[in-house]
Design a protein around this motif. Sequence first.
Motif, PDB file in Angstrom:
ATOM      1  N   ILE A 208       0.852  -1.180   0.000  1.00 24.22           N
ATOM      2  CA  ILE A 208       0.000   0.000   0.000  1.00 24.22           C
ATOM      3  C   ILE A 208       0.888   1.229   0.000  1.00 24.22           C
ATOM      4  O   ILE A 208       2.031   1.190   0.456  1.00 24.22           O
ATOM      5  N   THR A 209       0.366   2.314  -0.552  1.00 27.98           N
ATOM      6  CA  THR A 209       1.163   3.529  -0.719  1.00 27.98           C
ATOM      7  C   THR A 209       1.343   4.251   0.613  1.00 27.98           C
ATOM      8  O   THR A 209       0.557   4.049   1.556  1.00 27.98           O
ATOM      9  N   PRO A 210       2.353   5.109   0.705  1.00 30.19           N
ATOM     10  CA  PRO A 210       2.554   5.882   1.934  1.00 30.19           C
ATOM     11  C   PRO A 210       1.315   6.688   2.326  1.00 30.19           C
ATOM     12  O   PRO A 210       0.996   6.805   3.515  1.00 30.19           O
ATOM     13  N   ARG A 211       0.615   7.242   1.328  1.00 25.89           N
ATOM     14  CA  ARG A 211      -0.564   8.048   1.652  1.00 25.89           C
ATOM     15  C   ARG A 211      -1.685   7.161   2.189  1.00 25.89           C
ATOM     16  O   ARG A 211      -2.466   7.577   3.045  1.00 25.89           O
ATOM     17  N   GLU A 212      -1.793   5.960   1.657  1.00 19.08           N
ATOM     18  CA  GLU A 212      -2.786   5.026   2.171  1.00 19.08           C
ATOM     19  C   GLU A 212      -2.449   4.629   3.607  1.00 19.08           C
ATOM     20  O   GLU A 212      -3.343   4.467   4.446  1.00 19.08           O
ATOM     21  N   VAL A 213      -1.172   4.494   3.902  1.00 15.76           N
ATOM     22  CA  VAL A 213      -0.752   4.209   5.284  1.00 15.76           C
ATOM     23  C   VAL A 213      -1.132   5.373   6.191  1.00 15.76           C
ATOM     24  O   VAL A 213      -1.609   5.170   7.316  1.00 15.76           O
ATOM     25  N   ASP A 214      -0.926   6.612   5.692  1.00 18.73           N
ATOM     26  CA  ASP A 214      -1.296   7.792   6.482  1.00 18.73           C
ATOM     27  C   ASP A 214      -2.773   7.742   6.869  1.00 18.73           C
ATOM     28  O   ASP A 214      -3.141   7.983   8.029  1.00 18.73           O
ATOM     29  N   VAL A 215      -3.608   7.427   5.893  1.00 22.04           N
ATOM     30  CA  VAL A 215      -5.052   7.389   6.150  1.00 22.04           C
ATOM     31  C   VAL A 215      -5.393   6.270   7.123  1.00 22.04           C
ATOM     32  O   VAL A 215      -6.146   6.468   8.085  1.00 22.04           O
ATOM     33  N   ALA A 223      -9.917   8.266  14.167  1.00 23.52           N
ATOM     34  CA  ALA A 223     -10.330   9.493  13.476  1.00 23.52           C
ATOM     35  C   ALA A 223     -11.384   9.196  12.413  1.00 23.52           C
ATOM     36  O   ALA A 223     -11.335   8.175  11.728  1.00 23.52           O
ATOM     37  N   THR A 224     -12.328  10.107  12.257  1.00 26.07           N
ATOM     38  CA  THR A 224     -13.316  10.018  11.186  1.00 26.07           C
ATOM     39  C   THR A 224     -12.669  10.471   9.876  1.00 26.07           C
ATOM     40  O   THR A 224     -11.551  11.001   9.863  1.00 26.07           O
ATOM     41  N   ASN A 225     -13.388  10.310   8.781  1.00 20.41           N
ATOM     42  CA  ASN A 225     -12.860  10.764   7.494  1.00 20.41           C
ATOM     43  C   ASN A 225     -12.616  12.269   7.503  1.00 20.41           C
ATOM     44  O   ASN A 225     -11.616  12.763   6.960  1.00 20.41           O
ATOM     45  N   ALA A 226     -13.521  13.007   8.127  1.00 17.76           N
ATOM     46  CA  ALA A 226     -13.371  14.460   8.169  1.00 17.76           C
ATOM     47  C   ALA A 226     -12.147  14.862   8.974  1.00 17.76           C
ATOM     48  O   ALA A 226     -11.377  15.744   8.565  1.00 17.76           O
ATOM     49  N   VAL A 227     -11.973  14.228  10.119  1.00 17.95           N
ATOM     50  CA  VAL A 227     -10.808  14.544  10.964  1.00 17.95           C
ATOM     51  C   VAL A 227      -9.526  14.128  10.258  1.00 17.95           C
ATOM     52  O   VAL A 227      -8.510  14.846  10.280  1.00 17.95           O
ATOM     53  N   THR A 228      -9.555  12.963   9.612  1.00 13.58           N
ATOM     54  CA  THR A 228      -8.386  12.488   8.869  1.00 13.58           C
ATOM     55  C   THR A 228      -8.020  13.473   7.757  1.00 13.58           C
ATOM     56  O   THR A 228      -6.839  13.808   7.560  1.00 13.58           O
ATOM     57  N   ALA A 229      -9.031  13.970   7.050  1.00 17.43           N
ATOM     58  CA  ALA A 229      -8.790  14.938   5.977  1.00 17.43           C
ATOM     59  C   ALA A 229      -8.142  16.202   6.512  1.00 17.43           C
ATOM     60  O   ALA A 229      -7.203  16.753   5.916  1.00 17.43           O
ATOM     61  N   GLU A 230      -8.623  16.673   7.653  1.00 14.53           N
ATOM     62  CA  GLU A 230      -8.060  17.882   8.260  1.00 14.53           C
ATOM     63  C   GLU A 230      -6.619  17.660   8.670  1.00 14.53           C
ATOM     64  O   GLU A 230      -5.761  18.525   8.455  1.00 14.53           O
ATOM     65  N   ARG A 231      -6.336  16.498   9.258  1.00 19.31           N
ATOM     66  CA  ARG A 231      -4.966  16.217   9.707  1.00 19.31           C
ATOM     67  C   ARG A 231      -4.001  16.116   8.534  1.00 19.31           C
ATOM     68  O   ARG A 231      -2.854  16.567   8.618  1.00 19.31           O
ATOM     69  N   GLY A 233      -4.492  17.373   5.473  1.00 16.09           N
ATOM     70  CA  GLY A 233      -4.544  18.508   4.560  1.00 16.09           C
ATOM     71  C   GLY A 233      -5.120  18.154   3.212  1.00 16.09           C
ATOM     72  O   GLY A 233      -4.699  18.706   2.178  1.00 16.09           O
ATOM     73  N   VAL A 234      -6.055  17.228   3.186  1.00 16.75           N
ATOM     74  CA  VAL A 234      -6.711  16.842   1.934  1.00 16.75           C
ATOM     75  C   VAL A 234      -8.221  16.910   2.149  1.00 16.75           C
ATOM     76  O   VAL A 234      -8.687  17.237   3.231  1.00 16.75           O
ATOM     77  N   THR A 235      -8.986  16.582   1.111  1.00 20.78           N
ATOM     78  CA  THR A 235     -10.437  16.621   1.246  1.00 20.78           C
ATOM     79  C   THR A 235     -10.946  15.272   1.764  1.00 20.78           C
ATOM     80  O   THR A 235     -10.280  14.233   1.593  1.00 20.78           O
ATOM     81  N   VAL A 239      -9.675  11.273   1.118  1.00 17.62           N
ATOM     82  CA  VAL A 239      -9.490  10.268   2.174  1.00 17.62           C
ATOM     83  C   VAL A 239     -10.259   9.002   1.820  1.00 17.62           C
ATOM     84  O   VAL A 239      -9.743   7.886   1.932  1.00 17.62           O
ATOM     85  N   LYS A 240     -11.509   9.163   1.390  1.00 11.45           N
ATOM     86  CA  LYS A 240     -12.327   8.013   1.014  1.00 11.45           C
ATOM     87  C   LYS A 240     -11.680   7.217  -0.118  1.00 11.45           C
ATOM     88  O   LYS A 240     -11.714   5.981  -0.126  1.00 11.45           O
ATOM     89  N   GLY A 241     -11.073   7.951  -1.073  1.00 12.42           N
ATOM     90  CA  GLY A 241     -10.424   7.284  -2.199  1.00 12.42           C
ATOM     91  C   GLY A 241      -9.246   6.441  -1.731  1.00 12.42           C
ATOM     92  O   GLY A 241      -9.087   5.277  -2.150  1.00 12.42           O
ATOM     93  N   TYR A 242      -8.400   7.036  -0.879  1.00 10.73           N
ATOM     94  CA  TYR A 242      -7.260   6.283  -0.354  1.00 10.73           C
ATOM     95  C   TYR A 242      -7.736   5.074   0.451  1.00 10.73           C
ATOM     96  O   TYR A 242      -7.161   3.979   0.368  1.00 10.73           O
ATOM     97  N   LEU A 243      -8.774   5.279   1.221  1.00  8.69           N
ATOM     98  CA  LEU A 243      -9.277   4.214   2.086  1.00  8.69           C
ATOM     99  C   LEU A 243      -9.844   3.065   1.242  1.00  8.69           C
ATOM    100  O   LEU A 243      -9.581   1.887   1.530  1.00  8.69           O
ATOM    101  N   ARG A 244     -10.603   3.406   0.185  1.00  9.05           N
ATOM    102  CA  ARG A 244     -11.147   2.370  -0.694  1.00  9.05           C
ATOM    103  C   ARG A 244     -10.029   1.578  -1.363  1.00  9.05           C
ATOM    104  O   ARG A 244     -10.088   0.349  -1.468  1.00  9.05           O
ATOM    105  N   SER A 245      -8.996   2.290  -1.787  1.00  9.03           N
ATOM    106  CA  SER A 245      -7.873   1.630  -2.446  1.00  9.03           C
ATOM    107  C   SER A 245      -7.159   0.677  -1.489  1.00  9.03           C
ATOM    108  O   SER A 245      -6.835  -0.467  -1.842  1.00  9.03           O
ATOM    109  N   ALA A 246      -6.927   1.159  -0.261  1.00  8.94           N
ATOM    110  CA  ALA A 246      -6.256   0.319   0.732  1.00  8.94           C
ATOM    111  C   ALA A 246      -7.106  -0.903   1.078  1.00  8.94           C
ATOM    112  O   ALA A 246      -6.589  -2.026   1.206  1.00  8.94           O
TER     113      ALA A 246
END
Length: 269
Positions: A208-215, A223-231, A233-235, A239-246
Amino acid sequence: MTADASDAVEIRNALLRLRRATGLPVAFGGLMEAGQRMRISELSGTATHALRSLVVTSGNGLGGKTLVLARPCVVTDYSVSRQISHEYDAPVAVEGLRSVLAVPVVVRHSVRGVLYGALRTALPLGGRMLDEAVEAARDVERALVVREEARTLAAEGAAGAGREQVREAHAALRALAPKIADPELRAELLDACALLTADTTPSDRVRITPREVDVLACVAAGATNAVTAERLGVTPETVKGYLRSAMRKLRARTRGEAVVAARRAGWLP
């Protein structure tokens, strides 16, 4: 396992019960120490200190026989009994004891100590006295089991709290890394993250990609998707896209399953 102060209180209370229930004038006992030995730590009704802190080794004397057999043992006249060895005749004689019973304290099939009751005359100790002594030992056994279970739960709780702190720290560091402009400092920070998963080895079969690991790290920390996005710095949609991919790569149907799979694969602490 060695005894602590609270365990000593249980022995003391059991000795008082034993004396009240049986009418025996003397009772004493203690719990196991390291190795195959038991130290007499509590005395009730004794006239001297001859038995205090006496170390009873497995197989020796009446108590040592009880430790080996893991069952109650009785002698009618201690000093001349042929049923036991006589390493402890001197302190027993100083206290003036003749008829003595010894009952093991058994916890999870392991003898943890011995309770004694005694007379200063050579008279048979009847079945009722032995039954009451056994019940006094059961009181100690139940108390030790409850205390040990409480200690286990406390230790598990502390360990669980420690794991959660590690996971929260991992998520915070992963979220902070992309915000650092200096590439060397960012690499050091990610290396620190890797140390938190040093006890696991990432699987070669799941990448999995580093960004997917971050999520996933944020999700693992609750954390919720909204909180994760805020942390990060993305929308939230990102976050949902990274999460679905992971989740697809980890063959997970839910967020929780994805986190578990990522931990098993060594990507998360």
